[in-house]
Design an enzyme around this catalytic site. Structure first.
Site, short mmCIF file in Angstrom:
data_model
loop_
_atom_site.label_atom_id
_atom_site.label_comp_id
_atom_site.label_asym_id
_atom_site.label_seq_id
_atom_site.Cartn_x
_atom_site.Cartn_y
_atom_site.Cartn_z
N SER A 74 6.58 13.63 -3.23
CA SER A 74 6.90 12.25 -2.87
C SER A 74 8.31 12.05 -2.34
O SER A 74 8.63 10.96 -1.86
CB SER A 74 6.69 11.33 -4.07
OG SER A 74 5.33 11.07 -4.21
N LYS A 77 8.54 10.74 1.08
CA LYS A 77 8.35 9.32 1.40
C LYS A 77 9.66 8.66 1.87
O LYS A 77 9.63 7.68 2.61
CB LYS A 77 7.80 8.58 0.16
CG LYS A 77 6.40 9.04 -0.24
CD LYS A 77 5.99 8.47 -1.60
CE LYS A 77 4.61 8.98 -2.02
NZ LYS A 77 4.26 8.61 -3.41
N TYR A 201 -0.35 12.26 5.29
CA TYR A 201 0.17 12.07 3.93
C TYR A 201 0.14 13.37 3.12
O TYR A 201 1.13 13.76 2.51
CB TYR A 201 -0.61 10.96 3.22
CG TYR A 201 -0.13 10.77 1.80
CD1 TYR A 201 1.07 10.11 1.54
CD2 TYR A 201 -0.85 11.28 0.73
CE1 TYR A 201 1.53 9.96 0.24
CE2 TYR A 201 -0.39 11.15 -0.57
CZ TYR A 201 0.80 10.48 -0.80
OH TYR A 201 1.26 10.35 -2.10
N TYR A 253 8.60 5.29 -9.78
CA TYR A 253 7.40 4.59 -10.28
C TYR A 253 7.75 3.77 -11.53
O TYR A 253 8.76 3.08 -11.54
CB TYR A 253 6.27 5.59 -10.53
CG TYR A 253 6.13 6.58 -9.40
CD1 TYR A 253 5.80 6.13 -8.12
CD2 TYR A 253 6.38 7.93 -9.57
CE1 TYR A 253 5.69 7.02 -7.07
CE2 TYR A 253 6.28 8.82 -8.51
CZ TYR A 253 5.93 8.36 -7.27
OH TYR A 253 5.83 9.22 -6.23
N VAL A 271 6.28 15.02 -7.69
CA VAL A 271 5.58 15.72 -8.77
C VAL A 271 5.69 17.25 -8.68
O VAL A 271 5.22 17.95 -9.56
CB VAL A 271 4.10 15.28 -8.91
CG1 VAL A 271 3.98 13.84 -9.35
CG2 VAL A 271 3.32 15.53 -7.63
N1 GLU Z 1 1.25 14.20 -3.36
C1 GLU Z 1 1.38 13.47 -4.60
C2 GLU Z 1 0.22 12.50 -4.68
O1 GLU Z 1 -0.10 11.92 -3.71
C3 GLU Z 1 2.70 12.75 -4.61
C4 GLU Z 1 3.02 12.14 -5.92
C5 GLU Z 1 4.46 12.33 -6.30
O2 GLU Z 1 5.11 13.27 -5.90
O3 GLU Z 1 4.99 11.49 -7.07
O4 GLU Z 1 -0.40 12.33 -5.68
#
Ligand code: GLU
Length: 318
Positions: A74, A77, A201, A253, A271
């Site tokens: 993530s 992003k 994505y 988050y 993650v």
């Molecule tokens: N590729 C992970 C997902 O879409 C990203 C989540 C993350 O890194 O927080 O679930």
């Protein structure tokens, strides 16, 4: 409040701070739980530990596995948001909000009540909308190529690439992200077909970068959108400020408040166990340790950042 400018940092023994942080955090090596819902991420050695700091004057300090590429997940992003804000500007906010979600990264509950407009661009649903905007009228392959090339230029390192195994693993385990994308599409909030958008994505999340590359690539975010080493304008000061405020309020988050409380810097976790943190006016810090806390933020990584900001006073609230 403005943090000390790089010029005032000349007395800082950066190597000593990074070495001290690394020694301190070694007792947390292997703590936390690796992401298991993406099978490829579970195969990574849980004992990996890395710290990289790049300051505005180019000084760089590394510790542990800081040169080893890992799945940025993530953290990607932040960079897609940066590219899309420059392309479409404030129109993006018609598609995605700017509020912390207080929910897990892959939550679908708010999407129904809020009619397919994701809370912010740093949760999965919001990032999927941003990926759609990155494709625009072009193709998924062109969008991902633009992102990879942006990162290579910013990191001054042409070796940055997508880990195809991780991308495949994510796609195969991608039922929840597919649900989010279809939900958003059902409300008319995607311009491109769901699978096209998801192919961007999944691949953006599967980009592999080292802590050194991540810190170097994001340095422009610490300097109002200008890369302090090359002098190049990467984004506007306005977009830079917006990206940093979203990182601070939404970067982790339902753990974002705690991260702001403990570390006090804009950051983004992934993650894969990486965390990218920006100290405005000072530089960028990237850490990596695969074990995560309950909210999906690297456990040892957050401890390392906490230790480092205590030692340096780098906080936007200082
Ligand atoms: N590729 C992970 C997902 O879409 C990203 C989540 C993350 O890194 O927080 O679930």
């Amino acid at each position: 409040m403005e943090l000390p400018r790089a010029g005032l940092l000349s007395d800082l023994d950066l190597e000593a701070v990074v070495d001290d942080t690394y020694r301190y955090v070694e007792t947390y090596r292997g703590h936390g739980r690796q992401a298991s819902y993406i099978p490829a991420l579970e195969k990574v050695d849980p004992n990996k530990l890395a710290i990289a700091v790049v300051l505005g004057d180019g000084r760089t300090a590394l510790a542990g596995d800081a040169e080893e590429p890992f799945s940025i997940q993530s953290i990607s992003k932040v960079f897609t948001l940066s590219l899309v804000l420059d392309r479409v500007g404030a129109i993006l906010w018609n598609r995605v909000g700017r509020e912390p979600s207080g929910s897990p990264f892959n939550s679908i509950v708010q999407l129904e009540a809020e009619k397919g407009k994701p809370r912010n661009p740093l949760i999965n649903a919001g990032a999927i909308v941003v990926s759609d905007q990155l494709i625009g009228a072009d193709t998924a392959d062109a969008a991902i190529a633009e992102l990879v090339s942006f990162l290579r230029v910013r990191a001054e390192d042409a070796s940055i690439a997508i880990d195809d195994g991780v991308a495949m693993s994510e796609s195969q385990a991608g039922a929840l992200n597919r649900s989010l994308a279809h939900f958003v599409a059902a409300f008319g909030n995607l311009d491109n077909p769901v699978e096209e958008v998801l192919s961007v994505y999944f691949r953006q999340c599967a980009i592999a970068m080292s802590c050194r590359q991540l810190a170097r690539a994001s340095l422009y975010l610490a300097f109002d959108g200008v890369d302090p080493i090359t002098g190049e304008t990467v984004t506007t000061p306005d977009h830079c400020r917006r990206i940093l405020s979203l990182m601070l309020t939404c970067g982790h988050y339902d753990n974002s408040g705690d991260f702001a409380f403990r570390i006090g810097l804009p950051g983004k976790s992934g993650v894969g166990g990486g965390i990218l943190t920006i100290a405005p006016g000072v530089g960028a810090i990237a850490v990596w340790s695969p074990g995560l806390n309950q909210a999906g933020t690297s456990l040892a990584g957050a401890v390392a950042l906490e230790r480092m900001v205590e030692a340096t006073g780098w906080s936007v609230f200082a």
